[in-house]
Design a protein around this motif. Structure first.
Motif, PDB file in Angstrom:
ATOM      1  N   GLY A 158       0.801  -1.222   0.000  1.00 59.38           N
ATOM      2  CA  GLY A 158       0.000   0.000   0.000  1.00 59.38           C
ATOM      3  C   GLY A 158       0.826   1.261   0.000  1.00 59.38           C
ATOM      4  O   GLY A 158       0.451   2.271   0.623  1.00 59.38           O
ATOM      5  N   VAL A 159       1.953   1.234  -0.717  1.00 59.45           N
ATOM      6  CA  VAL A 159       2.847   2.392  -0.732  1.00 59.45           C
ATOM      7  C   VAL A 159       2.286   3.458  -1.665  1.00 59.45           C
ATOM      8  O   VAL A 159       1.984   3.192  -2.832  1.00 59.45           O
ATOM      9  CB  VAL A 159       4.266   1.985  -1.176  1.00 59.45           C
ATOM     10  N   THR A 160       2.086   4.682  -1.159  1.00 52.61           N
ATOM     11  CA  THR A 160       1.658   5.818  -1.980  1.00 52.61           C
ATOM     12  C   THR A 160       2.696   6.910  -1.834  1.00 52.61           C
ATOM     13  O   THR A 160       3.844   6.652  -1.472  1.00 52.61           O
ATOM     14  CB  THR A 160       0.278   6.310  -1.540  1.00 52.61           C
ATOM     15  N   TYR A 161       2.281   8.143  -2.101  1.00 50.35           N
ATOM     16  CA  TYR A 161       3.221   9.251  -1.992  1.00 50.35           C
ATOM     17  C   TYR A 161       3.471   9.653  -0.546  1.00 50.35           C
ATOM     18  O   TYR A 161       4.482  10.273  -0.235  1.00 50.35           O
ATOM     19  CB  TYR A 161       2.702  10.461  -2.763  1.00 50.35           C
ATOM     20  N   SER A 162       2.534   9.316   0.368  1.00 46.16           N
ATOM     21  CA  SER A 162       2.687   9.804   1.733  1.00 46.16           C
ATOM     22  C   SER A 162       2.483   8.731   2.798  1.00 46.16           C
ATOM     23  O   SER A 162       2.630   9.022   3.979  1.00 46.16           O
ATOM     24  CB  SER A 162       1.685  10.936   1.997  1.00 46.16           C
ATOM     25  N   GLU A 163       2.130   7.505   2.403  1.00 40.16           N
ATOM     26  CA  GLU A 163       1.915   6.481   3.408  1.00 40.16           C
ATOM     27  C   GLU A 163       2.283   5.103   2.890  1.00 40.16           C
ATOM     28  O   GLU A 163       2.458   4.900   1.686  1.00 40.16           O
ATOM     29  CB  GLU A 163       0.466   6.491   3.902  1.00 40.16           C
ATOM     30  N   ALA A 164       2.383   4.173   3.818  1.00 43.19           N
ATOM     31  CA  ALA A 164       2.690   2.780   3.483  1.00 43.19           C
ATOM     32  C   ALA A 164       2.212   1.910   4.628  1.00 43.19           C
ATOM     33  O   ALA A 164       2.015   2.381   5.760  1.00 43.19           O
ATOM     34  CB  ALA A 164       4.193   2.593   3.253  1.00 43.19           C
ATOM     35  N   THR A 165       2.009   0.619   4.346  1.00 38.58           N
ATOM     36  CA  THR A 165       1.635  -0.341   5.375  1.00 38.58           C
ATOM     37  C   THR A 165       2.832  -1.234   5.660  1.00 38.58           C
ATOM     38  O   THR A 165       3.282  -1.984   4.796  1.00 38.58           O
ATOM     39  CB  THR A 165       0.441  -1.195   4.924  1.00 38.58           C
ATOM     40  N   LEU A 166       3.386  -1.109   6.869  1.00 35.25           N
ATOM     41  CA  LEU A 166       4.497  -1.961   7.296  1.00 35.25           C
ATOM     42  C   LEU A 166       3.932  -3.274   7.818  1.00 35.25           C
ATOM     43  O   LEU A 166       2.912  -3.301   8.516  1.00 35.25           O
ATOM     44  CB  LEU A 166       5.313  -1.257   8.382  1.00 35.25           C
TER      45      LEU A 166
END
Length: 752
Positions: free
Chosen positions: A223-231
Motif C-alpha cells: 500500500g505504498v503511496t506518496y505519503s503512506e505505506a503499510t508496514l
C-alpha cells in the motif's frame, strides 16, 4: 384291604421326593483362604461364586481365619466345563480367579490375596525450561499386585496430553520429561498408577514454564503511496504469555534498532500471527528503511532491515453539481479529494452537448474545491461536463454530470419616438433563445392595423424601423413586438403626431476607406443640404458578406457636412448606405456602395497537444486535449485524427482549450493521434502523439502440493494473463519476485 393301603404309601413317598432339574449330580466343593493386600485374613467377607457360562451365582462368607467354602452342586444349572469366577471385594480391595470346571477333580482350592490401589507420591516439577519440565514420582506400594503402570496426565486447562507409561515391579522413584511445552505457560498435571485391579491418581499440581526470546520476521511493505505505506511483520514465536510488537523506520539503515528515528505504536499479541501498521506523513519519492521489533519478559529481538520507496500517484477529483445556471451561462464545480502527493494540481472542466464534450475551460491551479464559470451557452440545452485533474503522475477524470440552461419569453420595451417616423425599440432579453423576431404595430387607433417588416436580432439591444406613407396632421399609436420559441410579447403603447411634411435632406453615400492592418473601414456620406429641415437624424446601414445587417449610432446633424463612421469590418465584401430623416419626418437614402476588406497580414493559428502526455498510460475512457490560439481572433476549424489519418471529430470555435472524450478503448492498446487547426488561410498541426491503455490482468495461480509438509518443497505456478511483475509472500517472512517460484516451509501450512 391291606394290599391297597401299602400301595398308597408308596405313591405318597414318591411325590415328596424332590426332582432335580439340571446341575451337577455330585458335590463339588470350592474352598480356600482370602487375605487382604497386606496378608491379613479377610473376616466375614462375601465371596461370590459365579457360573459365567450360565449367569448364575451363589454367595458364601469367610470365617475368622478368612476361610470360605461353597458347593457347586448347589449352583443351579452348573455343568461340567462351565467357566467359574470366584471373586471377593473388601475394604476397597478386590480380586478374582477364573477356572474351568472339571468334575474329575472332585473339588477346587481357590485362595488369593485382594489387590488395592497403588500408593504413589508427587515429587514435584523440576528442571523447568521454556519448552520442557521433569516430574518426580515415587511408587510407595503396588497395592498387593506384582506390578503397576505409571504415567502423567497434563495440559493447560484440562489433561489433554499423556506421557508414555512406565511399568514398575517394586516400590521405587522415577521421573518423566514433558517436552514441546509452550513458554511462559502454567501447566496442570496429575500422576496415574494402575495395577491389574485398581487405578490411583494424585491430586492436581501445576508448574509454569519459563519465557523465551520472541522471534519476529520483517515482511515487505504494501500500500505504498506518496505519503503512506503499510508496514508488515510476522511474529513467529511469542515466547511468553504475550509479546509486544512494533516497527521502527528511518530514511537510512541502522544496525541497532534503537537508532531508527521513527517508531510505530506497540501492539500485544498472544499467538504467532501477522501484524501491520499504516504509517503516513512520508516524503515523496523517498526510500525508507524499516524493521519489525518484538519484546516479551525474556527480552527483545528484531527482524531484518527492509526498504520501500514512496512515489507520486494521480490525483483524485470529483465532479459536483453545476450552479448559477442561466440561459447562457453556468458555474461548474469540482473538488480535489487527493492531490496525489503534490502541493496543488491543474484542474479544468470538459463540457459540451454530448459525452464527447468538445469544449474545455482554461486550466487553473487548485488544492481542494474549485469552480469555473462558462458562458456563451445555448438556452434550453442539456450540457454534459466533468472535472479533470492533472499532476506529474497523470490525469484523472470525475464522473459525467449534466445541467440544462433555461428558456424564457423575450422581453421588449417601446422607446419614445425621437426621430420623427423612425420607430425605436429595445430588446431587453431573448428569453434563452439564440435569436428573436422584432417589429412594430402602428395605426391611428390602439387597434393599430399596420405592421412593419420583421427583423431578426440575435442579441439584446436597441433596434429601429422606418415607417413611411403616413398622413399629415395625424396622431399615430405604435408598440414594439418580439417573438421567440416561447411566444409573443408586446411593448407599451406610445403615440406620435405627423405634421405637414417638408422635403427630405439631400444626402449621398461616398466611398469607404479601408484599414486592412486593423481590419476596419471608415464609411463616408455627404449631407449637402438640410432642405428646409431644422436638423436631421443620420446614420449608416451596412451589410456583411453573409447578409447580416448592422446600423451605426444615430447622430443629430444641424448643418451641411461630410459624415463618417469607423466600423470593425472583418474580411470580405460589404455594402453600405447613408440614411437621413429630416426634422419634418421625411427620409432620404444616399444609395448603396460596396467595398472589400482583405487582410494585410494573417497570423497563423497555433495548436499544442495537452493530454494524454506522450508515452503515458491512460484508462479505457480517456480524453484528447489541445490548446489553440489565433492572434487575429479568426473563426477556427479544429480537427482530431488518429495516427493513420482517419478523422475522429471536427469542432468550430475560437481561441481556447478543446477536449474530446474517447470511450471503451481496448485494453493494452496502442493509440496514436494528432490534431490540426486552420483559420481558412493557414493551417498548423500538433506532433503525432501516442499513448497506451491499461492492461487487462486476469489472476490465475496454483501450487503443488496444496497441503504442505514441513521441509517439503512447494512449487508455485502463474497462469495469469497480462502480468508483468510478481510478488509472492509465503507468510513466513520470505518473498519472491519470480513468476514461478518454489519454497520450503518450516512448519505445516495450508495455502489459501
Amino acid at each position: 384291604m391291606k394290599k391297597k393301603i401299602l400301595i398308597l404309601v408308596i405313591v405318597g413317598m414318591l411325590a415328596m421326593t424332590p426332582v432335580r432339574i439340571g446341575g451337577l449330580n455330585q458335590p463339588f466343593p470350592v474352598y480356600g483362604y482370602i487375605k487382604d493386600s497386606h496378608g491379613n485374613a479377610v473376616v466375614n467377607a462375601a465371596v461370590y461364586i459365579k457360573d459365567v457360562s450360565k449367569s448364575t451365582y451363589m454367595v458364601v462368607y469367610t470365617n475368622s481365619t478368612g476361610y470360605y467354602q461353597a458347593n457347586l452342586y448347589n449352583l443351579q444349572n452348573c455343568e461340567n466345563g462351565d467357566t467359574i469366577n470366584v471373586s471377593c471385594s473388601y475394604n476397597n480391595e478386590i480380586n478374582y480367579v477364573l477356572f474351568t470346571l472339571d468334575v474329575t477333580e472332585t473339588s477346587k482350592n481357590i485362595s488369593f490375596n485382594l489387590i488395592g490401589e497403588p500408593s504413589i507420591s508427587d515429587g514435584g516439577a523440576y528442571d523447568i525450561t521454556a519448552s520442557s519440565a521433569k516430574i518426580s514420582v515415587t511408587i510407595n506400594d503396588l497395592g498387593g499386585d506384582n506390578y503397576c503402570k505409571v504415567w502423567i496426565e497434563y495440559g493447560i486447562t484440562s489433561y489433554g496430553s499423556v506421557t508414555t507409561k512406565q511399568t514398575i515391579y517394586s516400590p521405587s522413584t522415577i521421573s518423566f520429561t514433558l517436552n514441546n511445552l509452550k513458554s511462559d505457560t502454567t501447566y496442570h498435571y496429575r500422576i496415574v498408577a494402575q495395577n491389574s485391579r485398581k487405578i490411583a491418581y494424585t491430586s492436581d499440581s501445576s508448574f509454569t514454564t519459563l519465557a523465551s526470546l520472541p522471534q519476529v520476521t520483517t515482511l515487505s511493505a504494501t500500500g505504498v503511496t506518496y505519503s503512506e505505506a503499510t508496514l508488515r511483520g510476522y511474529l513467529n514465536v511469542v515466547g511468553a504469555k504475550n509479546c509486544e510488537v512494533w516497527f521502527v523506520y528511518d530514511t537510512v539503515s541502522h544496525s541497532n534498532w534503537q537508532d531508527y528515528v521513527y517508531s510505530t505504536p506497540h501492539k500485544n499479541l498472544t499467538s504467532p500471527s501477522s501484524f501491520s501498521q499504516i504509517i503516513n506523513g512520508l516524503q515523496i519519492n523517498t526510500t525508507y528503511h524499516f524493521r519489525a521489533v518484538a519484546k516479551n519478559k525474556a527480552g527483545l529481538t528484531y527482524g531484518i532491515d527492509l526498504t520501500f520507496t514512496t512515489h507520486m500517484v494521480k490525483p483524485s477529483v470529483i465532479t459536483k453539481q453545476a450552479t448559477n445556471v442561466t440561459s447562457s451561462a453556468a458555474t461548474l464545480n469540482g473538488e480535489l479529494t487527493d492531490l496525489g502527493g503534490v502541493d496543488s494540481c491543474q484542474v479544468w472542466f470538459e463540457y459540451g452537448t454530448t459525452t464527447s464534450y468538445g469544449s474545455a475551460t482554461p486550466a487553473i491551479n487548485a488544492t481542494s474545491s474549485f469552480s469555473i464559470n462558462i458562458s456563451n451557452l445555448q438556452p434550453g440545452k442539456t450540457y454534459h461536463f466533468r472535472a479533470v485533474a492533472k499532476n506529474k503522475a497523470g490525469i484523472t477524470y470525475g464522473i459525467d454530470m449534466v445541467f440544462t440552461t433555461s428558456t424564457l419569453k423575450a422581453n421588449v420595451s417601446t422607446k419614445s419616438i425621437n426621430y420623427a417616423i423612425v420607430l425605436n425599440g429595445e430588446l431587453t432579453d431573448l428569453g434563452g433563445d439564440t435569436s428573436c423576431q422584432v417589429w412594430f404595430e402602428y395605426g391611428t387607433t390602439t387597434n393599430y392595423g399596420n405592421t412593419t417588416d420583421k427583423i431578426v436580432l440575435n442579441q439584446a439591444g436597441s433596434f429601429s424601423i422606418i415607417v413611411t406613407g403616413l398622413e399629415e396632421n395625424r396622431t399615430y399609436h405604435y408598440r414594439a413586438v418580439v417573438e421567440n420559441s416561447k411566444g409573443i410579447t408586446y411593448g407599451n403603447d406610445m403615440t406620435f403626431r405627423m405634421l405637414s411634411l417638408p422635403s427630405s435632406p439631400v444626402v449621398e453615400t461616398m466611398n469607404a476607406s479601408i484599414d486592412a492592418i486593423n481590419g476596419t473601414a471608415t464609411l463616408y456620406g455627404n449631407i449637402s443640404s438640410l432642405n428646409g429641415n431644422d436638423y436631421c437624424y443620420a446614420w449608416f446601414e451596412y451589410w456583411k458578406e453573409n447578409g447580416e445587417k448592422h446600423v451605426t449610432n444615430v447622430r443629430i446633424i444641424n448643418h451641411e457636412c461630410i459624415l463618417n463612421e469607423t466600423i470593425n469590418a472583418g474580411i470580405g465584401n460589404h455594402t453600405f448606405q447613408l440614411v437621413a430623416v429630416g426634422s419634418g419626418g421625411v427620409a432620404a437614402y444616399g444609395g448603396l456602395k460596396s467595398f472589400f476588406v482583405s487582410r494585410a497580414y494573417n497570423h497563423a493559428p497555433s495548436i499544442v497537444a495537452l493530454y494524454p502526455e506522450n508515452g503515458s498510460v491512460a484508462g479505457r475512457n480517456a480524453s484528447l486535449g489541445v490548446e489553440v490560439r489565433d492572434a487575429d481572433n479568426d473563426s477556427l476549424i479544429l480537427s482530431f485524427y488518429w495516427g493513420n489519418g482517419s478523422i475522429i471529430k471536427t469542432i468550430e470555435g475560437y481561441s481556447g482549450i478543446y477536449s474530446i472524450a474517447l470511450h471503451n478503448l481496448s485494453y493494452n492498446g496502442y493509440y496514436s493521434w494528432y490534431a490540426t487547426v486552420t483559420d481558412g488561410m493557414d493551417t498548423n498541426s500538433t506532433l503525432v502523439m501516442y499513448f497506451w491503455t491499461q492492461k487487462f490482468v486476469t489472476a490465475d495461480f496454483y501450487w503443488q502440493p496444496s497441503i504442505v509438509v514441513e521441509g517439503e518443497n512447494v512449487s508455485f505456478f502463474d497462469n495469469s494473463t497480462g502480468a508483468t511483475s510478481w510478488l509472492w509472500n509465503f507468510g513466513d517472512g520470505n518473498i519472491s519476485n519470480e513468476s514461478n517460484p518454489s519454497h520450503s516451509f518450516s512448519r505445516q501450512e495450508s495455502i489459501l
